[in-house]
Write a protein that holds these residues in place. Sequence first.
Motif, mmCIF file in Angstrom:
data_model
loop_
_atom_site.group_PDB
_atom_site.id
_atom_site.type_symbol
_atom_site.label_atom_id
_atom_site.label_comp_id
_atom_site.label_asym_id
_atom_site.label_seq_id
_atom_site.Cartn_x
_atom_site.Cartn_y
_atom_site.Cartn_z
ATOM 1 N N GLU A 130 0.828 -1.213 0.000
ATOM 2 C CA GLU A 130 0.000 0.000 0.000
ATOM 3 C C GLU A 130 0.859 1.258 0.000
ATOM 4 O OE1 GLU A 130 -2.957 0.075 3.030
ATOM 5 O OE2 GLU A 130 -3.679 -1.938 2.538
ATOM 6 N N VAL A 131 1.963 1.223 0.726
ATOM 7 C CA VAL A 131 2.860 2.379 0.770
ATOM 8 C C VAL A 131 3.517 2.581 -0.594
ATOM 9 C CG1 VAL A 131 4.905 3.360 1.885
ATOM 10 C CG2 VAL A 131 3.264 2.074 3.241
ATOM 11 N N VAL A 132 3.916 1.486 -1.229
ATOM 12 C CA VAL A 132 4.525 1.573 -2.560
ATOM 13 C C VAL A 132 3.501 2.100 -3.562
ATOM 14 C CG1 VAL A 132 5.595 0.259 -4.431
ATOM 15 C CG2 VAL A 132 6.216 -0.220 -2.068
ATOM 16 N N ALA A 133 2.255 1.642 -3.455
ATOM 17 C CA ALA A 133 1.200 2.122 -4.353
ATOM 18 C C ALA A 133 0.940 3.613 -4.121
ATOM 19 C CB ALA A 133 -0.074 1.321 -4.158
ATOM 20 N N ALA A 134 0.947 4.047 -2.866
ATOM 21 C CA ALA A 134 0.744 5.468 -2.560
ATOM 22 C C ALA A 134 1.901 6.302 -3.108
ATOM 23 C CB ALA A 134 0.598 5.673 -1.057
ATOM 24 N N LEU A 135 3.124 5.782 -2.987
ATOM 25 C CA LEU A 135 4.279 6.488 -3.536
ATOM 26 C C LEU A 135 4.176 6.578 -5.054
ATOM 27 C CD1 LEU A 135 7.080 7.814 -3.274
ATOM 28 C CD2 LEU A 135 8.050 5.523 -3.461
ATOM 29 N N ALA A 136 3.796 5.485 -5.698
ATOM 30 C CA ALA A 136 3.664 5.498 -7.159
ATOM 31 C C ALA A 136 2.610 6.509 -7.597
ATOM 32 C CB ALA A 136 3.314 4.103 -7.667
ATOM 33 N N ALA A 137 1.493 6.572 -6.879
ATOM 34 C CA ALA A 137 0.428 7.512 -7.230
ATOM 35 C C ALA A 137 0.884 8.953 -7.020
ATOM 36 C CB ALA A 137 -0.818 7.217 -6.406
#
Length: 195
Positions: A130-137
Amino acid sequence: MTWSEIALIALGALAVGLLLAWRGASRLDRLHRKVAASRIALDAQLVRRASTAVELAASGALDPASAILVADAAYTASDAGPVTSPAAALKMDGLGPERERAESGLTATLREAMGSPESIQLLQAGPSGEVVAALAAAWYRATLARRFHNEAVAQTRRVRKLWYVRLFHLAGRAPMPRTVELDDALPHALEPNGG
């Protein structure tokens, strides 16, 4: 042709000229506001990207050395001078060389810390996905915000180069806007359609 007819023609030409000048100045004003608004939006997206990078560093997903480097680069980018007021955005000077270097440094550090596409996929599949997805977004939104800002600057510069804008000094005392040039390319595995 009598003097009254000449005066009437001159008065009509003056009225048309004033109308065109007013429309040109209004258009420039709107473009300058668009540049200021896009700069504020870009700053907000870059701050969001830095804060999610700190979250990634604190999540335990990265090795300790990479986590320290990412956190340090994120804090450096945050401390490099975010736009805090609309008056600062009206300076039209982009983000400044120090902030651009800091943001480019954060990008390079994140790409290095996250590694190859395979290791990014492992990070996404792990508990910190989830943190990686938030960073990507956040990273993707920051990239888009920079593109929108640079397009607004390019539009404003094109209008300011028109002959009648220069001749009648329609831009007033507003400084020439500057684009934001920094390295913000996402790793291919984090792109919305690439990974």
